[in-house]
Each structure stands twice: as C-alpha cells, then as structure tokens.
Design a protein around this motif. Structure first.
Motif, short mmCIF file in Angstrom:
data_model
loop_
_atom_site.label_atom_id
_atom_site.label_comp_id
_atom_site.label_asym_id
_atom_site.label_seq_id
_atom_site.Cartn_x
_atom_site.Cartn_y
_atom_site.Cartn_z
N MET B 134 0.76 -1.16 0.08
CA MET B 134 -0.06 -0.03 0.26
C MET B 134 0.96 1.31 -0.02
N THR B 135 0.36 2.20 -0.61
CA THR B 135 1.16 3.60 -0.79
C THR B 135 1.51 4.15 0.39
N ASP B 136 0.66 3.99 1.54
CA ASP B 136 1.46 4.40 2.91
C ASP B 136 2.71 4.03 3.33
N LYS B 137 2.99 2.79 2.97
CA LYS B 137 4.36 2.34 3.21
C LYS B 137 5.54 2.59 2.49
N MET B 138 5.19 3.53 1.22
CA MET B 138 6.34 3.78 0.34
C MET B 138 7.49 4.56 0.84
N THR B 139 7.24 5.74 1.59
CA THR B 139 8.55 6.26 1.96
C THR B 139 9.51 5.61 2.72
N GLU B 140 9.12 4.68 3.79
CA GLU B 140 9.81 3.71 4.45
C GLU B 140 10.74 2.88 3.72
N PHE B 141 9.84 2.17 2.71
CA PHE B 141 10.31 1.31 1.66
C PHE B 141 11.48 1.87 0.77
N ILE B 142 11.06 3.21 0.43
CA ILE B 142 12.41 3.79 -0.50
C ILE B 142 13.44 4.09 0.33
N MET B 143 13.45 4.20 1.42
CA MET B 143 14.54 4.79 2.29
C MET B 143 15.26 3.32 2.64
N GLU B 144 14.52 2.42 3.04
CA GLU B 144 15.33 1.28 3.54
C GLU B 144 15.82 0.37 2.34
#
Lengths: 211, 211
Positions: B134-144
């Motif tokens: 889901m898009t609300d997990k995007m930022t964290e995923f990009i960084m990690e």
C-alpha cells in the motif's frame, strides 16, 4: 499556415505539450493568455513560444496575447486531431489493455475499433467493451473498417511480420511499442515508443548528474 | 571520455539504439563492424555514427571498424547500465503490470523491488513475483531499500502529490507515465513517457503527409 514550410521535429515534439496546457487553461476558464504567462506556466522561454507558434503563422497579437480557445483549436488542427482516426490494437496483453482503458485517447478522436491477439482463449472476450479478435481476421478488418492506425503491443519477435501484414492491408501509420525497428517502406509512418530506451536515457542522466 | 563535455540530447536519444543494435550483433556472433556496415543496418549515415561516437572519444580504428563487444560495453557504461538500479512501480494497473512483466528491464539492471497501489484489494498479492504494497508504506520502503528510480503509472490527478512524496523520500529519478508535468525541484530527474503526445505526433505526421 504555409503548407510548404518544413517544421522541425523539435517544434512538433513541443506542440502536444502546448495543446495540453491550453486544454488545462480552458478547463480553468481562462480565455486569454500572454506568451509571458504561458512561458512561466510551461517553464520554457516566452521567445521560444512565440518562435514555435510563428511557424504556423503566429496566433497572438502584440500586447494582447493569445486567445486560448482559438489557439487550442488551431493546434488541434495542425496535430490532425480535429477529426477522428480509426485505430486497432494488436496484442491484448497488459500494454494493449492499458491503451484500451486510457479514455483520453478516445477523447482526442482516436477510436479503438478492435483488439487482436493470437491467444485462442481470448477470442470473443471484450476489454472495456472492445471485442478481442484473432490475428487471422486482421487484414479483412482493417480494410472493411477504414483503419488508419495500428498500435503494436506485441513482443519484438513477431513485430516485423505483423507490421508488414498491416502495412500491406493499407494501414497508414503504426504506433510501435515492440522494441525493434520495423523496416517498412517509407510511406508507412512509424512512431516508436521504446520503453527500454526511455529508461536508459533516465539512467544516463543519473550517471552523468552524480559526477 | 571527457567528463566536462556537454553531450547533446539528440546524441543521448540515439545511444540506446546503438546499444540495441550492438547487442543484436553480439547475439548474432559478429565481433567487428565498420561504421559503413552499421550505417546500412541502422539506416543512419556512417558520418553520423562516427560523429556520435566521437563525443565519447571514438572507439573505432581507421580501416578496422569497431569491436562490437567493447563498444557495447562502453556504451553500457555511458548509459549507466553497467551496474544495477533499484526501482519501484507506483500504480499496479495495466501499465504497471506491463512494466513488471517486461523482463528486458531486469536484464538491463533495473531491479523492480516492489509495486505500490492504494487499492486495498491488491494488498499482499503478487504480480510476477513482485509483492503489492500500500502507498502509505512507500516512504519507508524507499529509504530502506535504496530505491533510485520510481515509475509512476498512476492517473495524472494524484501524480504531483506522489511525485513530491517520493522525491522527499530521496528518490533520484522518476519515470513519469502520468500525463502531467510533475513540477519537482531541478535535482530530481524526470523522464516523461506521455503516450497521448506520442499519438498526437503520429496524427500530425499523417495529417501533413497526405497534403
């Protein structure tokens, strides 16, 4: 407009973008715009805008700006989207489906008359209301339905063969998504969308920016 | 190669095509080719080929031609595809799925690490082995996951907002399929694939050829 003048491909590349911005201005109820205002919005110089539009006779009046609606209509005419174009899609995979589902094309006058595939399981099914037919019916369909444009959304290995068949059937223009050159006679117009090449340009820019 | 030299965008547009042809030559077992032979194959002039490649120091030897493998490798380096790039897709619709299913990208080093959507029904499903999040997990995923490239295959109405979020998360480059300009800071690289504009160029060519 001077029909004999050769317009550079860079100008032609920019025309659809002008068209898009003018369409958005119209939606926003704006009737008149100066080249300076348009320039700020589009992030190109005002002189570039004036130069580009002067290729077609120029549509602005000094100190008065452009009439948004009439400039929009004129560019639409230049782009050949003041009338409809019959189109078929060859290849009912994800990319073909994406094109069928994208309603903007029909709004611009590109009417999708059918989609063709060689997967027998798809025969007779519909995608967003468009019937899937088998590729052996292609030539007949093109001739009977006055098809001008074919979108090729198939793997590259069969693209040249299919390209030749549709060109022989009288299609004027191919929108080619297969990652290969079609090598057709010069009177067949081909517009390539090579996604791999677009992605490589992106990585080129990454590589050369971080230096 | 002279790193300070500015290479024209026309040359950069042609590089991936050289790369493709050289790849096909290699697959065909051809080790050496003259600019004249390459010119006939690619339907550009031999002098254009020599000029283009001279931008990077030139790789040929007079009367000897180009070594296909080493020219291929050099162009790969210039294009930044001699190493991998982590990528995510935002938008799990047909276009997003088409990109995931197109195996050539991975072969070129573009590794699709995930696909994001806001349709809850898709959460946890996989597309060709790639998990939908889901898009609300995007930022964290990009960084990690050290994501460099985001492919935006979403409607234009949410493209700017999502573009800003991923840029803020540290993404270097956006491959934008949404039919709008993202208006991001200049340090974010954007490569647009505007299918409507491509189709309009096609209809322009039809309109101006039949005159």
């Amino acid at each position: 407009m001077d029909n004999n003048k050769i317009i550079s491909s860079a100008v032609i590349r920019r025309l659809p973008r002008y068209y898009r911005y003018l369409g958005e201005l119209m939606e926003g109820g704006i009737q008149r715009i100066s080249s300076n205002e348009l320039s700020t919005k589009m992030k190109v110089t005002a002189s570039q805008i004036r130069q580009d539009l002067n290729n077609f006779g120029g549509f602005g009046q000094q100190g008065y700006g452009y009439n948004v609606k009439s400039l929009y209509d004129e560019i639409g005419k230049i782009l050949g989207i003041d009338h409809t174009h019959n189109m078929i899609i060859i290849g009912a995979g994800n990319l073909g489906q994406a094109i069928i589902n994208y309603k903007d094309f029909e709004k611009r006058g590109f009417i999708i008359k059918g989609v063709f595939d060689n997967d027998m399981k798809l025969e007779g099914k519909t995608i967003s209301g468009v019937l899937v037919r088998m590729t052996d019916k292609m030539t007949e369909f093109i001739m009977e339905n006055n098809i001008e444009i074919v979108a090729l959304t198939i793997p590259k290995k069969c693209a040249r063969e299919i390209g030749k068949i549709v060109a022989d059937a009288g299609v004027k223009a191919i929108w080619n998504f297969a990652h290969t050159d079609l090598n057709l006679p010069d009177d067949v117009i081909v517009e390539n969308v090579h996604l791999s090449e677009s992605l490589m340009r992106l990585s080129y820019t990454i590589a050369n920016k971080s230096k």
